[in-house]
Design a protein around this motif. Structure first.
Motif, PDB file in Angstrom:
ATOM      1  N   MET A   1      12.734  94.407  14.996  1.00 40.78           N
ATOM      2  CA  MET A   1      11.946  93.049  14.813  1.00 40.78           C
ATOM      3  C   MET A   1      11.336  93.017  13.570  1.00 40.78           C
ATOM      4  SD  MET A   1      13.296  90.888  16.703  1.00 40.78           S
ATOM      5  CE  MET A   1      14.051  90.494  18.354  1.00 40.78           C
ATOM      6  N   THR A   2      10.428  94.112  13.266  1.00 43.08           N
ATOM      7  CA  THR A   2       9.427  94.179  12.368  1.00 43.08           C
ATOM      8  C   THR A   2      10.277  93.933  10.997  1.00 43.08           C
ATOM      9  OG1 THR A   2       9.427  96.715  12.406  1.00 43.08           O
ATOM     10  CG2 THR A   2       7.721  95.554  13.871  1.00 43.08           C
ATOM     11  N   ALA A   3      11.439  94.562  10.842  1.00 38.06           N
ATOM     12  CA  ALA A   3      12.194  94.541   9.642  1.00 38.06           C
ATOM     13  C   ALA A   3      12.553  93.002   9.350  1.00 38.06           C
ATOM     14  CB  ALA A   3      13.592  95.326   9.741  1.00 38.06           C
ATOM     15  N   LEU A   4      12.681  92.045  10.261  1.00 42.24           N
ATOM     16  CA  LEU A   4      12.807  90.712  10.183  1.00 42.24           C
ATOM     17  C   LEU A   4      11.577  89.628  10.075  1.00 42.24           C
ATOM     18  CD1 LEU A   4      16.116  90.583  12.474  1.00 42.24           C
ATOM     19  CD2 LEU A   4      15.959  90.952   9.972  1.00 42.24           C
ATOM     20  N   PHE A   5      10.950  90.108  10.969  1.00 45.99           N
ATOM     21  CA  PHE A   5       9.615  89.250  11.258  1.00 45.99           C
ATOM     22  C   PHE A   5       8.274  90.021  10.781  1.00 45.99           C
ATOM     23  CE2 PHE A   5      12.851  88.041  14.413  1.00 45.99           C
ATOM     24  CZ  PHE A   5      13.171  87.006  13.728  1.00 45.99           C
ATOM     25  N   ASP A   6       7.386  89.216  10.277  1.00 43.99           N
ATOM     26  CA  ASP A   6       5.974  89.792   9.829  1.00 43.99           C
ATOM     27  C   ASP A   6       5.190  89.185  10.774  1.00 43.99           C
ATOM     28  OD1 ASP A   6       3.774  90.498   8.890  1.00 43.99           O
ATOM     29  OD2 ASP A   6       3.973  89.426   6.830  1.00 43.99           O
ATOM     30  N   PHE A   7       4.655  90.541  11.646  1.00 40.25           N
ATOM     31  CA  PHE A   7       3.886  90.036  12.877  1.00 40.25           C
ATOM     32  C   PHE A   7       2.518  89.670  12.363  1.00 40.25           C
ATOM     33  CE2 PHE A   7       6.596  93.146  15.476  1.00 40.25           C
ATOM     34  CZ  PHE A   7       7.474  92.022  15.899  1.00 40.25           C
ATOM     35  N   ASN A   8       2.113  90.061  11.065  1.00 40.68           N
ATOM     36  CA  ASN A   8       0.802  89.457  10.589  1.00 40.68           C
ATOM     37  C   ASN A   8       0.552  88.065   9.952  1.00 40.68           C
ATOM     38  OD1 ASN A   8      -0.705  91.899  11.080  1.00 40.68           O
ATOM     39  ND2 ASN A   8       0.485  92.949   9.254  1.00 40.68           N
ATOM     40  N   ASP A   9       1.918  87.470   9.661  1.00 38.30           N
ATOM     41  CA  ASP A   9       1.966  86.136   9.454  1.00 38.30           C
ATOM     42  C   ASP A   9       2.236  85.130  10.777  1.00 38.30           C
ATOM     43  OD1 ASP A   9       2.505  83.628   7.899  1.00 38.30           O
ATOM     44  OD2 ASP A   9       4.129  84.492   6.758  1.00 38.30           O
ATOM     45  N   ARG A  10       1.388  84.666  11.179  1.00 40.03           N
ATOM     46  CA  ARG A  10       1.409  83.811  12.259  1.00 40.03           C
ATOM     47  C   ARG A  10       1.245  82.413  11.929  1.00 40.03           C
ATOM     48  NH1 ARG A  10      -2.862  86.841  16.477  1.00 40.03           N
ATOM     49  NH2 ARG A  10      -1.887  88.815  16.344  1.00 40.03           N
ATOM     50  N   VAL A  11       2.385  81.945  12.650  1.00 38.42           N
ATOM     51  CA  VAL A  11       2.550  79.927  12.353  1.00 38.42           C
ATOM     52  C   VAL A  11       2.115  79.557  13.814  1.00 38.42           C
ATOM     53  CG1 VAL A  11       3.882  78.246  11.574  1.00 38.42           C
ATOM     54  CG2 VAL A  11       4.156  80.480  10.406  1.00 38.42           C
ATOM     55  N   ASP A  12       1.432  78.350  13.685  1.00 36.96           N
ATOM     56  CA  ASP A  12       1.386  77.611  14.817  1.00 36.96           C
ATOM     57  C   ASP A  12       2.288  76.191  14.456  1.00 36.96           C
ATOM     58  OD1 ASP A  12      -0.482  79.099  16.787  1.00 36.96           O
ATOM     59  OD2 ASP A  12      -2.023  78.828  15.402  1.00 36.96           O
ATOM     60  N   LEU A  13       2.999  75.867  15.413  1.00 41.06           N
ATOM     61  CA  LEU A  13       3.916  74.788  15.339  1.00 41.06           C
ATOM     62  C   LEU A  13       3.733  73.995  16.674  1.00 41.06           C
ATOM     63  CD1 LEU A  13       7.273  76.243  14.256  1.00 41.06           C
ATOM     64  CD2 LEU A  13       5.419  75.493  12.630  1.00 41.06           C
TER      65      LEU A  13
ATOM     66  N   THR B   1      13.045  71.525  10.015  1.00 41.05           N
ATOM     67  CA  THR B   1      13.575  72.212  11.182  1.00 41.05           C
ATOM     68  C   THR B   1      13.137  73.876  11.060  1.00 41.05           C
ATOM     69  OG1 THR B   1      15.245  70.712  10.911  1.00 41.05           O
ATOM     70  CG2 THR B   1      15.973  72.565  12.091  1.00 41.05           C
ATOM     71  N   TRP B   2      12.776  74.248  12.123  1.00 42.92           N
ATOM     72  CA  TRP B   2      12.452  75.551  12.402  1.00 42.92           C
ATOM     73  C   TRP B   2      13.515  76.089  13.437  1.00 42.92           C
ATOM     74  CZ3 TRP B   2       8.379  78.509  10.451  1.00 42.92           C
ATOM     75  CH2 TRP B   2       7.543  77.731   9.553  1.00 42.92           C
ATOM     76  N   VAL B   3      13.938  77.316  13.033  1.00 38.24           N
ATOM     77  CA  VAL B   3      14.758  78.030  14.105  1.00 38.24           C
ATOM     78  C   VAL B   3      13.745  79.118  14.706  1.00 38.24           C
ATOM     79  CG1 VAL B   3      16.857  79.582  14.358  1.00 38.24           C
ATOM     80  CG2 VAL B   3      16.827  77.388  12.930  1.00 38.24           C
ATOM     81  N   ILE B   4      13.616  79.401  16.015  1.00 30.13           N
ATOM     82  CA  ILE B   4      12.743  80.329  16.630  1.00 30.13           C
ATOM     83  C   ILE B   4      13.405  81.140  17.412  1.00 30.13           C
ATOM     84  CG2 ILE B   4      10.729  80.330  18.066  1.00 30.13           C
ATOM     85  CD1 ILE B   4      10.037  77.474  16.914  1.00 30.13           C
ATOM     86  N   GLU B   5      13.479  82.503  17.379  1.00 27.72           N
ATOM     87  CA  GLU B   5      13.994  83.286  18.208  1.00 27.72           C
ATOM     88  C   GLU B   5      13.147  83.950  19.214  1.00 27.72           C
ATOM     89  OE1 GLU B   5      16.110  87.674  17.642  1.00 27.72           O
ATOM     90  OE2 GLU B   5      15.899  86.524  15.854  1.00 27.72           O
TER      91      GLU B   5
ATOM     92  N   SER C   1       5.730  84.546  14.918  1.00 31.26           N
ATOM     93  CA  SER C   1       5.593  85.442  13.686  1.00 31.26           C
ATOM     94  C   SER C   1       6.662  85.160  12.665  1.00 31.26           C
ATOM     95  CB  SER C   1       5.683  86.922  14.169  1.00 31.26           C
ATOM     96  OG  SER C   1       4.902  87.396  15.046  1.00 31.26           O
ATOM     97  N   ARG C   2       6.289  84.804  11.583  1.00 30.39           N
ATOM     98  CA  ARG C   2       7.211  84.051  10.705  1.00 30.39           C
ATOM     99  C   ARG C   2       8.180  85.117  10.237  1.00 30.39           C
ATOM    100  NH1 ARG C   2       5.919  79.746   6.270  1.00 30.39           N
ATOM    101  NH2 ARG C   2       8.188  79.172   5.692  1.00 30.39           N
TER     102      ARG C   2
ATOM    103  N   LYS D   1      10.107  84.246   4.395  1.00 28.69           N
ATOM    104  CA  LYS D   1       9.435  82.913   4.411  1.00 28.69           C
ATOM    105  C   LYS D   1      10.189  81.682   4.790  1.00 28.69           C
ATOM    106  CE  LYS D   1       5.835  85.123   3.559  1.00 28.69           C
ATOM    107  NZ  LYS D   1       5.046  85.640   4.357  1.00 28.69           N
ATOM    108  N   SER D   2      11.630  81.897   5.339  1.00 22.25           N
ATOM    109  CA  SER D   2      12.168  80.691   5.592  1.00 22.25           C
ATOM    110  C   SER D   2      11.453  80.041   6.952  1.00 22.25           C
ATOM    111  CB  SER D   2      13.715  81.253   6.121  1.00 22.25           C
ATOM    112  OG  SER D   2      13.652  82.005   7.185  1.00 22.25           O
ATOM    113  N   LYS D   3      12.119  78.971   7.375  1.00 28.08           N
ATOM    114  CA  LYS D   3      11.352  78.185   8.566  1.00 28.08           C
ATOM    115  C   LYS D   3      11.872  78.668   9.777  1.00 28.08           C
ATOM    116  CE  LYS D   3       9.847  74.012   5.779  1.00 28.08           C
ATOM    117  NZ  LYS D   3       9.214  75.226   5.019  1.00 28.08           N
ATOM    118  N   SER D   4      11.781  80.026  10.017  1.00 27.49           N
ATOM    119  CA  SER D   4      12.199  80.603  11.294  1.00 27.49           C
ATOM    120  C   SER D   4      10.954  81.700  11.281  1.00 27.49           C
ATOM    121  CB  SER D   4      13.311  81.338  10.898  1.00 27.49           C
ATOM    122  OG  SER D   4      13.533  82.311   9.902  1.00 27.49           O
TER     123      SER D   4
END
Length: 130
Positions: A26-38, A67-71, A101-102, A106-109
Motif C-alpha cells: 500500500m505504501t508504494a501506491l498511496f502517500d500516507f502523508n497526503d491526506r484528503v477529506d472528501l 469522480t474519485w475512486v477509493i480503495e 490517503s491520496r 496524484k490521480s483522483k483516487s
C-alpha cells in the motif's frame, strides 16, 4: 512416503508464494502523508475481495464534479466491525464523508482512512491504512 511429503511441501510453498505476490504494498501506491477529506455522493460500490472500491462524486472548488475512486480493505474487514454490504448499498446516491490517503500519482483516487456514512456511522481503517 518421503516423496509425498516433499511434494506436499513444494505445493504449499508455491501456494503461499502466490498469495504474497498477489498482494500489493500500500505504501508504494498511496502517500500516507497526503491526506484528503472528501464529502460527496456515493455512486458505486464494488464489494469483493481482496479490496472494496467505491466511487464518490465530489464538487470541486470550481463547481465541477470530480469522480474519485477509493480503495478499502477486504469485505471481511468491514463485516468484523458490523458494517456490511447493505450499509454501503443503502448509502448509494447519498452523501458520505471520506478521509483518505491520496494515490502517489496524484490521480483522483486514494485509500480509505475513515468513512462516515449518511446515518453518522463511522468506520476507521487506520489500523491497516494509516
Amino acid at each position: 512416503m518421503v516423496h509425498r511429503i516433499k511434494l506436499s511441501m513444494a505445493l504449499l510453498v508455491m501456494l503461499l508464494a502466490n498469495e504474497a505476490i498477489a498482494h500489493h504494498n500500500m505504501t508504494a501506491l498511496f502517500d500516507f502523508n497526503d491526506r484528503v477529506d472528501l464529502s460527496g455522493t456515493l455512486t458505486k460500490i464494488d464489494w469483493r475481495n481482496p479490496h472494496i472500491y467505491m466511487t464518490v462524486e465530489v464538487k470541486g472548488a470550481d463547481g465541477k464534479v470530480e469522480t474519485w475512486v477509493i480503495e478499502g480493505p477486504a469485505p471481511s474487514f468491514f463485516r468484523i466491525r458490523d458494517f456490511g454490504k447493505a450499509d454501503f448499498e443503502q448509502s448509494i446516491s447519498k452523501t458520505v464523508k471520506v478521509e483518505l490517503s491520496r494515490a502517489r500519482d496524484k490521480s483522483k483516487s486514494g485509500l480509505i482512512r475513515t468513512l462516515t456514512f449518511p446515518n453518522g456511522k463511522v468506520v476507521s481503517a487506520c489500523r491497516q491504512n494509516c
